[in-house]
Design a protein around this motif. Structure first.
Motif, PDB file in Angstrom:
ATOM      1  N   GLN A 221       0.825  -1.200   0.000  1.00 22.34           N
ATOM      2  CA  GLN A 221       0.000   0.000   0.000  1.00 22.34           C
ATOM      3  C   GLN A 221       0.866   1.260   0.000  1.00 22.34           C
ATOM      4  OE1 GLN A 221      -2.263  -1.063   3.543  1.00 22.34           O
ATOM      5  NE2 GLN A 221      -4.131  -1.273   2.325  1.00 22.34           N
ATOM      6  N   ARG A 222       1.948   1.242   0.745  1.00 27.11           N
ATOM      7  CA  ARG A 222       2.855   2.389   0.765  1.00 27.11           C
ATOM      8  C   ARG A 222       3.502   2.591  -0.598  1.00 27.11           C
ATOM      9  NH1 ARG A 222       6.762   1.650   5.802  1.00 27.11           N
ATOM     10  NH2 ARG A 222       7.517   3.688   5.064  1.00 27.11           N
ATOM     11  N   LEU A 223       3.851   1.481  -1.267  1.00 25.29           N
ATOM     12  CA  LEU A 223       4.421   1.589  -2.609  1.00 25.29           C
ATOM     13  C   LEU A 223       3.429   2.253  -3.568  1.00 25.29           C
ATOM     14  CD1 LEU A 223       6.056  -1.942  -3.068  1.00 25.29           C
ATOM     15  CD2 LEU A 223       7.224   0.187  -2.484  1.00 25.29           C
ATOM     16  N   GLU A 224       2.179   1.816  -3.492  1.00 27.45           N
ATOM     17  CA  GLU A 224       1.175   2.357  -4.399  1.00 27.45           C
ATOM     18  C   GLU A 224       0.902   3.835  -4.102  1.00 27.45           C
ATOM     19  OE1 GLU A 224      -3.236   1.229  -6.199  1.00 27.45           O
ATOM     20  OE2 GLU A 224      -2.222  -0.107  -4.784  1.00 27.45           O
ATOM     21  N   THR A 225       0.843   4.180  -2.820  1.00 24.96           N
ATOM     22  CA  THR A 225       0.626   5.578  -2.456  1.00 24.96           C
ATOM     23  C   THR A 225       1.754   6.460  -2.971  1.00 24.96           C
ATOM     24  OG1 THR A 225      -0.622   4.961  -0.474  1.00 24.96           O
ATOM     25  CG2 THR A 225       0.340   7.164  -0.517  1.00 24.96           C
ATOM     26  N   THR A 226       2.983   5.998  -2.808  1.00 25.22           N
ATOM     27  CA  THR A 226       4.130   6.781  -3.281  1.00 25.22           C
ATOM     28  C   THR A 226       4.128   6.898  -4.797  1.00 25.22           C
ATOM     29  OG1 THR A 226       5.464   6.075  -1.383  1.00 25.22           O
ATOM     30  CG2 THR A 226       6.651   6.937  -3.299  1.00 25.22           C
ATOM     31  N   THR A 227       3.904   5.780  -5.476  1.00 20.38           N
ATOM     32  CA  THR A 227       3.941   5.789  -6.936  1.00 20.38           C
ATOM     33  C   THR A 227       2.846   6.678  -7.510  1.00 20.38           C
ATOM     34  OG1 THR A 227       4.836   3.533  -6.929  1.00 20.38           O
ATOM     35  CG2 THR A 227       3.923   4.343  -9.001  1.00 20.38           C
ATOM     36  N   ASP A 228       1.635   6.540  -6.990  1.00 16.86           N
ATOM     37  CA  ASP A 228       0.538   7.365  -7.503  1.00 16.86           C
ATOM     38  C   ASP A 228       0.738   8.832  -7.142  1.00 16.86           C
ATOM     39  OD1 ASP A 228      -0.677   5.252  -8.747  1.00 16.86           O
ATOM     40  OD2 ASP A 228      -2.072   4.836  -7.108  1.00 16.86           O
ATOM     41  N   GLY A 229       1.349   9.082  -6.000  1.00 20.39           N
ATOM     42  CA  GLY A 229       1.616  10.464  -5.617  1.00 20.39           C
ATOM     43  C   GLY A 229       2.644  11.136  -6.509  1.00 20.39           C
ATOM     44  N   ARG A 230       3.507  10.341  -7.111  1.00 22.06           N
ATOM     45  CA  ARG A 230       4.550  10.874  -7.986  1.00 22.06           C
ATOM     46  C   ARG A 230       4.238  10.634  -9.466  1.00 22.06           C
ATOM     47  NH1 ARG A 230       9.477  12.230  -5.738  1.00 22.06           N
ATOM     48  NH2 ARG A 230       9.787  11.737  -3.514  1.00 22.06           N
ATOM     49  N   ARG A 231       3.039  10.199  -9.753  1.00 20.99           N
ATOM     50  CA  ARG A 231       2.714   9.810 -11.129  1.00 20.99           C
ATOM     51  C   ARG A 231       2.961  10.936 -12.121  1.00 20.99           C
ATOM     52  NH1 ARG A 231      -2.446   6.174 -12.904  1.00 20.99           N
ATOM     53  NH2 ARG A 231      -2.001   6.072 -15.137  1.00 20.99           N
ATOM     54  N   ASP A 232       2.507  12.135 -11.816  1.00 25.31           N
ATOM     55  CA  ASP A 232       2.710  13.251 -12.746  1.00 25.31           C
ATOM     56  C   ASP A 232       4.196  13.525 -12.960  1.00 25.31           C
ATOM     57  OD1 ASP A 232      -0.024  13.477 -12.951  1.00 25.31           O
ATOM     58  OD2 ASP A 232      -0.181  15.238 -11.648  1.00 25.31           O
ATOM     59  N   GLU A 233       4.963  13.427 -11.892  1.00 26.72           N
ATOM     60  CA  GLU A 233       6.408  13.647 -11.977  1.00 26.72           C
ATOM     61  C   GLU A 233       7.069  12.591 -12.859  1.00 26.72           C
ATOM     62  OE1 GLU A 233      10.213  14.038  -8.877  1.00 26.72           O
ATOM     63  OE2 GLU A 233       8.253  13.319  -8.169  1.00 26.72           O
ATOM     64  N   LEU A 234       6.640  11.350 -12.706  1.00 26.16           N
ATOM     65  CA  LEU A 234       7.220  10.269 -13.497  1.00 26.16           C
ATOM     66  C   LEU A 234       6.838  10.385 -14.968  1.00 26.16           C
ATOM     67  CD1 LEU A 234       6.607   7.298 -11.027  1.00 26.16           C
ATOM     68  CD2 LEU A 234       8.762   8.513 -11.433  1.00 26.16           C
ATOM     69  N   VAL A 235       5.590  10.743 -15.238  1.00 29.27           N
ATOM     70  CA  VAL A 235       5.164  10.930 -16.626  1.00 29.27           C
ATOM     71  C   VAL A 235       5.929  12.094 -17.253  1.00 29.27           C
ATOM     72  CG1 VAL A 235       3.219  11.618 -18.087  1.00 29.27           C
ATOM     73  CG2 VAL A 235       2.909   9.855 -16.339  1.00 29.27           C
ATOM     74  N   ALA A 236       6.130  13.164 -16.493  1.00 31.70           N
ATOM     75  CA  ALA A 236       6.908  14.292 -17.006  1.00 31.70           C
ATOM     76  C   ALA A 236       8.341  13.869 -17.328  1.00 31.70           C
ATOM     77  CB  ALA A 236       6.904  15.437 -15.999  1.00 31.70           C
ATOM     78  N   LEU A 237       8.910  13.020 -16.483  1.00 29.72           N
ATOM     79  CA  LEU A 237      10.254  12.496 -16.752  1.00 29.72           C
ATOM     80  C   LEU A 237      10.263  11.683 -18.036  1.00 29.72           C
ATOM     81  CD1 LEU A 237      13.198  11.854 -15.997  1.00 29.72           C
ATOM     82  CD2 LEU A 237      12.325   9.997 -14.544  1.00 29.72           C
ATOM     83  N   SER A 238       9.279  10.816 -18.203  1.00 32.68           N
ATOM     84  CA  SER A 238       9.183   9.997 -19.418  1.00 32.68           C
ATOM     85  C   SER A 238       9.072  10.874 -20.655  1.00 32.68           C
ATOM     86  CB  SER A 238       7.965   9.063 -19.322  1.00 32.68           C
ATOM     87  OG  SER A 238       7.755   8.366 -20.528  1.00 32.68           O
ATOM     88  N   HIS A 239       8.215  11.869 -20.614  1.00 31.49           N
ATOM     89  CA  HIS A 239       8.023  12.735 -21.778  1.00 31.49           C
ATOM     90  C   HIS A 239       9.264  13.595 -22.027  1.00 31.49           C
ATOM     91  CE1 HIS A 239       3.377  12.525 -22.229  1.00 31.49           C
ATOM     92  NE2 HIS A 239       3.829  11.421 -21.631  1.00 31.49           N
ATOM     93  N   GLY A 240       9.935  14.006 -20.955  1.00 29.39           N
ATOM     94  CA  GLY A 240      11.143  14.796 -21.124  1.00 29.39           C
ATOM     95  C   GLY A 240      12.257  14.019 -21.798  1.00 29.39           C
ATOM     96  N   VAL A 241      12.467  12.777 -21.358  1.00 32.73           N
ATOM     97  CA  VAL A 241      13.478  11.923 -21.992  1.00 32.73           C
ATOM     98  C   VAL A 241      13.096  11.659 -23.447  1.00 32.73           C
ATOM     99  CG1 VAL A 241      14.527   9.621 -21.962  1.00 32.73           C
ATOM    100  CG2 VAL A 241      14.220  10.880 -19.823  1.00 32.73           C
ATOM    101  N   HIS A 242      11.805  11.422 -23.692  1.00 32.20           N
ATOM    102  CA  HIS A 242      11.328  11.185 -25.059  1.00 32.20           C
ATOM    103  C   HIS A 242      11.621  12.397 -25.940  1.00 32.20           C
ATOM    104  CE1 HIS A 242       8.374  10.631 -28.341  1.00 32.20           C
ATOM    105  NE2 HIS A 242       8.399   9.334 -28.032  1.00 32.20           N
ATOM    106  N   GLY A 243      11.424  13.585 -25.432  1.00 32.35           N
ATOM    107  CA  GLY A 243      11.671  14.791 -26.213  1.00 32.35           C
ATOM    108  C   GLY A 243      13.136  15.054 -26.467  1.00 32.35           C
ATOM    109  N   ASP A 244      13.998  14.622 -25.549  1.00 29.65           N
ATOM    110  CA  ASP A 244      15.436  14.814 -25.745  1.00 29.65           C
ATOM    111  C   ASP A 244      15.989  13.892 -26.836  1.00 29.65           C
ATOM    112  OD1 ASP A 244      15.891  16.862 -23.909  1.00 29.65           O
ATOM    113  OD2 ASP A 244      16.135  15.473 -22.234  1.00 29.65           O
ATOM    114  N   ALA A 245      15.589  12.632 -26.819  1.00 26.65           N
ATOM    115  CA  ALA A 245      15.963  11.645 -27.852  1.00 26.65           C
ATOM    116  C   ALA A 245      17.458  11.670 -28.155  1.00 26.65           C
ATOM    117  CB  ALA A 245      15.154  11.879 -29.131  1.00 26.65           C
ATOM    118  N   GLU A 246      18.266  11.409 -27.130  1.00 29.23           N
ATOM    119  CA  GLU A 246      19.720  11.398 -27.277  1.00 29.23           C
ATOM    120  C   GLU A 246      20.210   9.968 -27.513  1.00 29.23           C
ATOM    121  OE1 GLU A 246      21.046  14.761 -24.116  1.00 29.23           O
ATOM    122  OE2 GLU A 246      19.744  13.149 -23.356  1.00 29.23           O
ATOM    123  N   VAL A 247      21.124   9.800 -28.462  1.00 33.45           N
ATOM    124  CA  VAL A 247      21.623   8.466 -28.798  1.00 33.45           C
ATOM    125  C   VAL A 247      22.681   8.029 -27.796  1.00 33.45           C
ATOM    126  CG1 VAL A 247      21.063   8.738 -31.245  1.00 33.45           C
ATOM    127  CG2 VAL A 247      23.335   9.408 -30.409  1.00 33.45           C
TER     128      VAL A 247
END
Length: 392
Positions: free
Chosen positions: A5-31
């Motif tokens: 339950q603590r894992l899920e609370t932490t993960t869902d609480g940071r979901r926007d941050e993690l998605v932003a990280l994913s999209h940021g790395v996707h936009g950088d597209a470094e080889v």
């Protein structure tokens, strides 16, 4: 509140941050080996989450090692963030990076209670260059008892079918001349490459069904009226195991040597990174992951529905030969596209990919909890920590 339950609370609480990280790395597209902004994003997010972070480890500018917790059981979670040339994150490494960071941040909240140290490793150049192998050789994986990561794909799977692979570059050198006035004075390096490719085409009749040979021409000369004095290409040779690869690779090289012999050109080979091995998945950890992933709603195909023909290669396979490891596939809705297609690049920043970030992070974190709860698994993992061979 229990650990899951603590894992899920932490993960869902940071979901926007993690998605932003994913999209940021996707936009950088470094080889590969150029993932400076992407690795910095990963390092900064982990540091803000309380990790002790080292950036630029094992002699690699874009390699990251981040640690949290002080327990005796040390679990590595691998983040990849290199893109493919030309088509960006068509293998979803942005999802991999964000899911790994998410799992690490969630586990950091319960690490001392579980008796673990969680180690998130930012690993460059998976698409060619062998970043994980170089990091293992450089001591970055020392002390780990197990390692894991997740990988997006058009389907869900507990483990990836994996071939050993050797990447290599070939170059021919001939002699230029006017292609019309003085062709007899030229040595045509492009002809050498043509002869080699014909030889490879014929060789394919006599290789195993599981072998793969494929490549591209990266340099074909300068102009049609100049006999090409140089040509080059990048090639992959794949087999089920390193042993079978050691048999096939020299046969392919001889095809290139035949091109040189036929034309009078010279030939040379370069290997930009180490060979990748076959994958030896830890079955107990695979079973724990499957159960935990299903518990949060991931759906795995039946054995009859599995795509057993798919076979890629990864340097995570080399890690699997060194320590217990898993590499599950996270299914995303790519609308018929598959990895290494530009349509898959686009799919890796859609809601289905964003969900995979959250689910991948949570499934890995829950798997670590399950491993600590299973005395047999925990004791087996603790029995041997990895240490890189020391060269005299």
């Amino acid at each position: 509140m229990d650990a899951r339950q603590r894992l899920e609370t932490t993960t869902d609480g940071r979901r926007d941050e993690l998605v932003a990280l994913s999209h940021g790395v996707h936009g950088d597209a470094e080889v590969g080996f150029e993932e400076h902004r992407s690795s910095q994003r990963v390092a900064e997010t982990l540091a803000a989450g309380g990790f002790t972070v080292e950036h630029g480890v094992a002699g690699l500018d874009t390699a990251v090692v981040a640690r949290a917790g002080s327990g005796p059981l040390r679990i590595g979670i691998c983040a990849e963030y290199d893109a493919l040339p030309g088509i960006g994150h068509a293998c979803g490494h942005n999802v991999i990076a964000a899911a790994a960071v998410g799992a690490g941040l969630a586990l950091a909240e319960v690490a001392d209670d579980l008796g673990i140290e969680v180690v998130v490793l930012g690993t460059p150049a998976e698409e060619g260059g062998g970043g994980k192998v170089l990091m293992m050789d450089g001591g970055a994986f020392d002390g780990l008892h197990a390692a894991m990561m997740v990988h997006p794909a058009p389907f869900e799977a507990a483990q990836m079918t994996c071939l050993a692979v050797q990447h290599f570059e070939v170059r021919y050198r001939g002699r230029s001349a006017h292609a019309s006035a003085y062709p007899q004075l030229g040595v045509n390096a492009a002809d050498a490459l043509t002869v080699a490719q014909v030889g490879i085409g014929l060789l394919r009749q006599h290789i195993r069904p599981t072998d793969r040979i494929h490549g591209i021409v990266t340099d074909g000369g300068d102009a049609p009226n100049i006999v090409p004095h140089r040509t080059g290409g990048t090639w992959y040779v794949r087999s089920r195991t390193l042993t079978e690869l050691a048999d096939l690779y020299p046969r392919v090289q001889r095809c290139f040597e035949a091109g040189a012999l036929a034309t009078g050109a010279t030939v040379g080979f370069d290997e930009p990174g180490p060979a990748y091995s076959e994958f030896l998945a830890d079955q107990a950890l695979c079973e724990l992951y499957t159960a935990e992933a299903e518990a949060i709603g991931r759906q795995f195909p039946s054995p009859e529905q599995e795509d057993t023909a798919l076979a890629g290669s990864t340097d995570m396979a080399n890690v699997s030969l060194a320590m217990p490891s898993i590499h599950p596939m996270l299914g995303i809705d790519a609308r018929g596209a598959v990895n290494h297609q530009p349509e898959f690049t686009a799919a890796c920043v859609t809601p289905t990919a964003d969900r995979a970030v959250r689910d991948g992070a949570l499934a890995m974190a829950r798997t670590v909890v399950a491993a600590t709860e299973d005395d047999a698994v925990r004791d087996r993992l603790l029995a041997r920590a990895y240490e890189a061979p020391r060269r005299s």
